[in-house]
Design an enzyme around this catalytic site. Sequence first.
Site, PDB file in Angstrom:
ATOM      1  N   GLY B 119      48.911 142.893  31.566  1.00  0.00           N
ATOM      2  CA  GLY B 119      47.717 143.068  32.390  1.00  0.00           C
ATOM      3  C   GLY B 119      47.144 144.448  32.169  1.00  0.00           C
ATOM      4  O   GLY B 119      47.875 145.379  31.860  1.00  0.00           O
ATOM      5  N   ASP B 235      43.323 141.803  50.840  1.00  0.00           N
ATOM      6  CA  ASP B 235      42.888 141.551  49.461  1.00  0.00           C
ATOM      7  C   ASP B 235      43.519 140.277  48.929  1.00  0.00           C
ATOM      8  O   ASP B 235      43.985 140.233  47.799  1.00  0.00           O
ATOM      9  CB  ASP B 235      43.251 142.749  48.583  1.00  0.00           C
ATOM     10  CG  ASP B 235      42.378 142.833  47.339  1.00  0.00           C
ATOM     11  OD1 ASP B 235      41.272 142.254  47.359  1.00  0.00           O
ATOM     12  OD2 ASP B 235      42.794 143.462  46.357  1.00  0.00           O
TER      13      ASP B 235
END
EC number: 2.7.11.1
Lengths: 213, 530
Positions: B119, B235
């Site tokens: 990532g 989130d």
Amino acid sequence: MNIFGKKSQTFKPKKNIQEGSKQYHLKQYAEATLGSGNLKSAVSLPTGEDINEWLAVNTTDFFNQINMLYGTITEFCTGTDCPVMSAGPKYEYHWADGTTVKKAIKVSAPEYVDFLMTWVQSQLDDENIFPSKIGVPFPKNFQSIVKTIFKRLFRVYAHIYHSHFQKIVSLGEEAHLNTSLKHFIYFIQEFNLVDKKELGPLNELIESLMKNP
Amino acid sequence: MINDHESVIDVGSDDERENFEDEEDTTTVYSSDPLSRPTMDRSLAAKMYIEQYYINAQQSVKERGQRRKDLELKLENMKLSSKESNDLRKELDKKESDYMRIKRLKLKRSDFEVIRIIGRGAFGEVSLVRHRESNDLYAMKRLKKSEMLKKEQAAHVRAERDVLASANTNWVVKLYYSFQDDNYLYLIMEYLPGGDMMSLLIKYDIFTENQARFYIAETILAIESVHTLGYIHRDIKPDNLLLDSKGHVKLCDLGLCTGFHRLHSSEFYQMLVGDAMTIKMKLIEATPLTQTERIASWKKARRALAYSAVGTPDYTAPEVFLQIGYNKEVDWWSLGVILYEMVVGHPPFLSDNTTETCLKILNCKETLQIPTDMGLSKEVIDLIKRLVCEKDRYKSADEIKLHPFFKGVNWDNIRNQSAPFVPELKSPTDTSNFDIYEEIPNDIDDDDNNNNNNSNNNINLNDNINSNCTYTTPTKKSNIMGKGNIKDKDLAFIGFTFKGFDAVNKSPTNRRNVESIFNTNNSTTTSTTK
């Protein structure tokens, strides 16, 4: 105990009232601490814990704290202002580590602290003394080494209090310094790590600190 | 053996005390010169370090005591022999000792071998790494300090580390260690080889309601565990729902696990709301054809969007935008948006830009459109409405669990059931469930390159590039803090270093008995008698 026959000519005692004033000054600042819970219970060996493991992790923690605190007054602790490693008018420390420097040498305070911190760091990094791998045992003389470390670390506290405490106050650190020392004293008392006579330079301050809950 | 050759010289004695002239006493008056900046910085660092130390020390005592109590409670229920109980107590004691030793470790970047980048985003990257000594696999998130400071993210990453460090639940990704060097913060996390929910949605586009039910139910339990810790996640979104090797959900906290943190400052939201009002008329002119094109465009770009510093606020509740006091409900709103996305194929407030998205969310009564031609059940439609946009939205996990959509869900054992999609893994280091990222030449292991990065990235900071001072891990060159300057960014990241109790699970010795006790899910009757 005085190994050397003659006294240092560059260091003379102050008159009595001056010494008294300084002691009074230190006692006055014993009031300030961080109020961080019960320090006395924090030093107790946890149930089921290995004493050497407990000594090891606390040695590392105190080293880091003292290192941080001394780091804040290095601008003022210079060879000029502190030509000897002293803790008040009656105590003067000379450096020897027993290996590299076998015979005690007289050095300035910043040099002494540098020698001391470098030596402690080398002990902490030595896998044969402070093993980091799981399952590796501590050496038989581990507690003896820890005692030497704590005795020497105390001298940094003593020097800071006697020579640089006003700077500590100017920087707003007296509560942090007092809490760290108080924790240190509780810890060495719990495990008999430092002879009482070694604590001479800060006797009155320690007495005041330990009175507060 | 250390020979003590030190000497303590007593240079004072009463009978030799002399009087000095008064003017000599004035030499002991301390200078009132202003304190230098380096000294004040080091002082602040020392104070923060010591305060954090005593906070952590108290926390450690509590946690250790709690682990002991937990063990005793489980022993009562297990009805073991006296010897068996004592053996388990000794196992816990050994584990605590190992943990104490681990606390003394000074981790560094070179302790980990990077296998692959899995990532990358605005503040750094995530890699699959192997711990060289133990061979254990972890996900390592590396965050560039200078980037964090530029975007005022330091406080966020610290808060996130605090959440992860205190989370001890199967529903949240574990943080094993955190440490730092001059240029980066490192988080050593549990590696979850199944990828994330976003990947599943990209791959399968739409879930059946049965599939959605499973993942939403697990996400409810994950969010509930975070709320129980006293935190609001704020989130929740598909790329923060990670999947373990069997396809079960684990929550990354506060966007930290991706390492790509969203801006949540109030200025950002105020700007969005202001812009949203000015283009309200434009929204009314949207056409169905445009919506089709918009969906296609969004699907193509969604992974890239997720990795931008700002991203899209598709999953954000309106009260977050309005910066009015918000509560745990904001996480349930996000859950409802994800449910919509699973069964419809795209989030409900899809727009061309963040401002329009914000406007749609703020006007959700008009803009929440649930398609009537997809055969959705009335239960799923009702649940979406109760999570998103209803006047009286669901406020707690308990309320949601009672909804008819979840009829038949075994909440206590769902983690032991088969997931709808089980990751196919060819080997422990199979990262095929992650996107492919190109290696940056020499970026990971080359210290010189790091120095170059440091030089470039610190143009806007008055850092002393030559400083060797690392206050939490003194260098061997000198152990005195005063030899170097403390960088601004070091002040921001004090107290970041962490070693979690779960790190002990990674040590070589097999301790199945204790592990099985601590890994038991909400069950106090499980027996490990062999």
